[in-house]
Design a protein around this motif. Structure first.
Motif, PDB file in Angstrom:
ATOM      1  N   TYR A  28       0.868  -1.165   0.000  1.00 21.17           N
ATOM      2  CA  TYR A  28       0.000   0.000   0.000  1.00 21.17           C
ATOM      3  C   TYR A  28       0.913   1.225   0.000  1.00 21.17           C
ATOM      4  N   LEU A  29       1.093   1.820  -1.163  1.00 23.41           N
ATOM      5  CA  LEU A  29       2.060   2.905  -1.277  1.00 23.41           C
ATOM      6  C   LEU A  29       1.672   4.130  -0.458  1.00 23.41           C
ATOM      7  N   ASP A  30       0.443   4.195  -0.015  1.00 25.01           N
ATOM      8  CA  ASP A  30       0.061   5.270   0.904  1.00 25.01           C
ATOM      9  C   ASP A  30       0.890   5.222   2.184  1.00 25.01           C
ATOM     10  N   TYR A  31       1.366   4.031   2.524  1.00 29.06           N
ATOM     11  CA  TYR A  31       2.051   3.854   3.801  1.00 29.06           C
ATOM     12  C   TYR A  31       3.563   3.739   3.649  1.00 29.06           C
ATOM     13  N   TRP A  32       4.056   3.898   2.428  1.00 31.56           N
ATOM     14  CA  TRP A  32       5.477   3.732   2.175  1.00 31.56           C
ATOM     15  C   TRP A  32       6.024   4.966   1.481  1.00 31.56           C
ATOM     16  N   ASN A  53       5.782   9.510   2.598  1.00 34.97           N
ATOM     17  CA  ASN A  53       4.405   9.047   2.590  1.00 34.97           C
ATOM     18  C   ASN A  53       3.529   9.838   3.563  1.00 34.97           C
ATOM     19  N   ARG A  72       3.332   8.825  -7.711  1.00 28.17           N
ATOM     20  CA  ARG A  72       2.942   7.456  -7.393  1.00 28.17           C
ATOM     21  C   ARG A  72       1.450   7.293  -7.634  1.00 28.17           C
ATOM     22  N   ASP A  73       1.089   6.115  -8.052  1.00 25.84           N
ATOM     23  CA  ASP A  73      -0.305   5.738  -8.236  1.00 25.84           C
ATOM     24  C   ASP A  73      -0.577   4.625  -7.241  1.00 25.84           C
ATOM     25  N   THR A  74      -1.233   4.953  -6.132  1.00 23.04           N
ATOM     26  CA  THR A  74      -1.412   3.976  -5.069  1.00 23.04           C
ATOM     27  C   THR A  74      -2.363   2.859  -5.471  1.00 23.04           C
ATOM     28  N   PRO A  77      -0.159  -0.797  -7.444  1.00 26.11           N
ATOM     29  CA  PRO A  77       0.551   0.372  -6.945  1.00 26.11           C
ATOM     30  C   PRO A  77       1.917   0.517  -7.637  1.00 26.11           C
ATOM     31  N   ALA A  79       5.144   3.520  -8.549  1.00 25.02           N
ATOM     32  CA  ALA A  79       5.740   4.849  -8.456  1.00 25.02           C
ATOM     33  C   ALA A  79       6.454   5.152  -9.771  1.00 25.02           C
TER      34      ALA A  79
END
Length: 130
Positions: A28-32, A53, A72-74, A77, A79
């Motif tokens: 979950y790229l929202d969290y990275w 993030n 980035r496109d979560t 996912p 970047a």
């Protein structure tokens, strides 16, 4: 086992553009936080651009400001590193890395060698030459 993978490198002429992708299935790229680094032959690894993030702040090394854009496109996912007006000095192997947030500025995340990144891609070669 989770992993990330870069793609999009290649041979281009000066002034041309490339978009590097960093696929991160299962994350979950929202969290990275995401970082793009590069290493040219005989040189140390350099932090090119990072996005934090927790607040979405971005950092670019001086030599790429105004030419490169990190995003980035979560949902995917994935970047990206959009690279425009490429120069021969941009030639290097480019690596994507991700890590959980850290109590440092986005610039420090990208440039402080004591900051460790949790996952690294295998690298993609970018060559800018006429």
């Amino acid at each position: 086992q989770l992993h990330i993978k870069e793609s999009g490198g290649g041979l281009v002429q000066p002034g041309e553009s490339l978009t590097l992708s960093c696929e991160a299935p299962g994350f979950y790229l929202d969290y990275w936080s995401v970082g793009w680094f590069r290493q040219a032959p005989g040189k140390e690894r350099e932090g090119v651009s990072c996005i934090k993030n927790s607040d979405g702040r971005t950092y670019y090394t001086d030599s790429v400001k105004g030419r490169f854009t990190i995003s980035r496109d979560t949902a995917k996912p994935t970047a990206y590193l959009q690279m425009n007006s490429l120069k021969p000095e941009d030639t290097a192997v480019y690596y994507c890395a991700i890590r959980t947030d850290v109590i440092k500025t986005v610039q420090a995340m990208c440039t402080d060698p004591s900051v460790t990144w949790d996952y690294w891609g295998q690298g993609t070669q970018v060559t800018v030459s006429s």
